[in-house]
Design an enzyme around this catalytic site. Structure first.
Site, PDB file in Angstrom:
ATOM      1  N   LYS A   1       0.667  -0.986  -0.303  1.00 37.59           N
ATOM      2  CA  LYS A   1      -0.048  -0.113   0.040  1.00 37.59           C
ATOM      3  C   LYS A   1       1.092   1.304   0.039  1.00 37.59           C
ATOM      4  O   LYS A   1       0.124   2.679  -0.606  1.00 37.59           O
ATOM      5  CB  LYS A   1      -1.301  -0.086   1.362  1.00 37.59           C
TER       6      LYS A   1
ATOM      7  N   ARG B   1      -5.547   3.222  11.713  1.00 35.77           N
ATOM      8  CA  ARG B   1      -4.858   1.936  12.864  1.00 35.77           C
ATOM      9  C   ARG B   1      -5.780   1.510  13.459  1.00 35.77           C
ATOM     10  O   ARG B   1      -6.027   0.269  13.621  1.00 35.77           O
ATOM     11  CB  ARG B   1      -3.169   2.219  13.657  1.00 35.77           C
TER      12      ARG B   1
ATOM     13  N   ARG C   1      13.017 -10.389   1.489  1.00 36.50           N
ATOM     14  CA  ARG C   1      13.644  -9.365   1.125  1.00 36.50           C
ATOM     15  C   ARG C   1      14.904  -9.527   1.578  1.00 36.50           C
ATOM     16  O   ARG C   1      15.016 -10.108   2.722  1.00 36.50           O
ATOM     17  CB  ARG C   1      12.284  -8.057   1.744  1.00 36.50           C
TER      18      ARG C   1
ATOM     19  N   ARG D   1      16.264  -7.929   7.923  1.00 35.14           N
ATOM     20  CA  ARG D   1      15.946  -6.971   9.102  1.00 35.14           C
ATOM     21  C   ARG D   1      15.291  -8.419   9.300  1.00 35.14           C
ATOM     22  O   ARG D   1      14.629  -8.861   9.746  1.00 35.14           O
ATOM     23  CB  ARG D   1      14.697  -6.135   8.084  1.00 35.14           C
TER      24      ARG D   1
ATOM     25  N   ARG E   1       3.555  -9.379  13.687  1.00 36.39           N
ATOM     26  CA  ARG E   1       2.975  -7.853  12.438  1.00 36.39           C
ATOM     27  C   ARG E   1       1.611  -8.202  12.166  1.00 36.39           C
ATOM     28  O   ARG E   1      -0.089  -7.658  11.779  1.00 36.39           O
ATOM     29  CB  ARG E   1       3.626  -7.563  11.171  1.00 36.39           C
TER      30      ARG E   1
END
Ligand SMILES: [Zn+2]
Length: 214
Positions: A13, A88, A122, A155, A166
């Site tokens: 997004k 949120r 990633r 990361r 998450r």
């Protein structure tokens, strides 16, 4: 046009907000950027945010809402904006509704397994910050940056247990907003499992429809 973009981490997004924002001339406002700017500018709200973040605590709703409200009062939002990462929670959405009328909410749908595959693949260069992906954009030599020869690493946020965590937080806190906005007739779904180009094309159609309606 006053827009809210909703989507799980990894749905893309932020990237879509940035691309479409430039295309239609609306600022993309992410809470992360708002926090960083306020801290950098040393405003009263910024100093409070800084103290909280230094302690590793979550910025409370009341303070986040105050920052957003202040930001939405600036001249560059006169034609509208894209809120990316705010609201949120339902209480944040209710606070926002008390001082802003939103034209549309775009929901970027992306299944958990796609998110996990995207984020866990990633790799970031330790030296220059270049971003790679083991499937979509692999470096020429595994573990080594094409640009500078630096070491690539994962990361902490992109480790699988952290991604799952998450996603759980998103599902518990933010997913209720989908029903909240759908019930108010504001929600538009976009399939975010497609390529960025296809998602963008779908998004352009939604925005065209919203512009006609407005
Ligand atoms: Zn590098």
């Amino acid at each position: 046009m006053r827009l809210i973009f909703l989507g799980a981490p990894g749905a893309g997004k932020g990237t879509l907000a940035s691309t479409i924002g430039k295309e239609i001339g609306l600022p993309q406002l992410s809470t992360g950027d708002l926090f960083r700017d306020a801290v950098k500018n040393g405003t009263e709200l910024g100093l409070r945010v800084k103290g909280i973040m230094e302690k590793g605590e979550l910025v409370p709703d009341e303070l986040t809402v105050a920052l957003v409200r202040e930001r939405l009062g600036r001249a560059d939002t006169a034609q509208g904006y894209i809120l990316d990462g705010f609201p949120r929670t339902i209480p944040q959405a209710e606070a926002l509704a008390s001082f802003q009328r939103i034209d549309g909410v775009v929901n970027f749908q992306c299944g958990d397994e796609v998110v996990v595959r995207r984020l866990s693949g990633r790799r970031i260069c330790r030296s220059c910050g270049a971003i790679y992906h083991v499937e979509n954009m692999p470096p020429r030599r595994e573990g080594i940056c094409d640009r500078c020869g630096g070491e690539l690493y994962i990361r902490d946020d992109d480790r699988i247990d952290s991604i799952r965590n998450r996603l759980r937080v998103y599902q518990a806190q933010t997913e209720p907003l989908i029903g909240y906005y759908r019930g108010r007739g504001l929600l538009h779904d976009i399939d975010a499992e497609q390529t960025v180009e296809k998602s963008l094309a779908q998004l352009r159609k939604v925005l065209k429809k919203l512009r006609k309606a407005g």
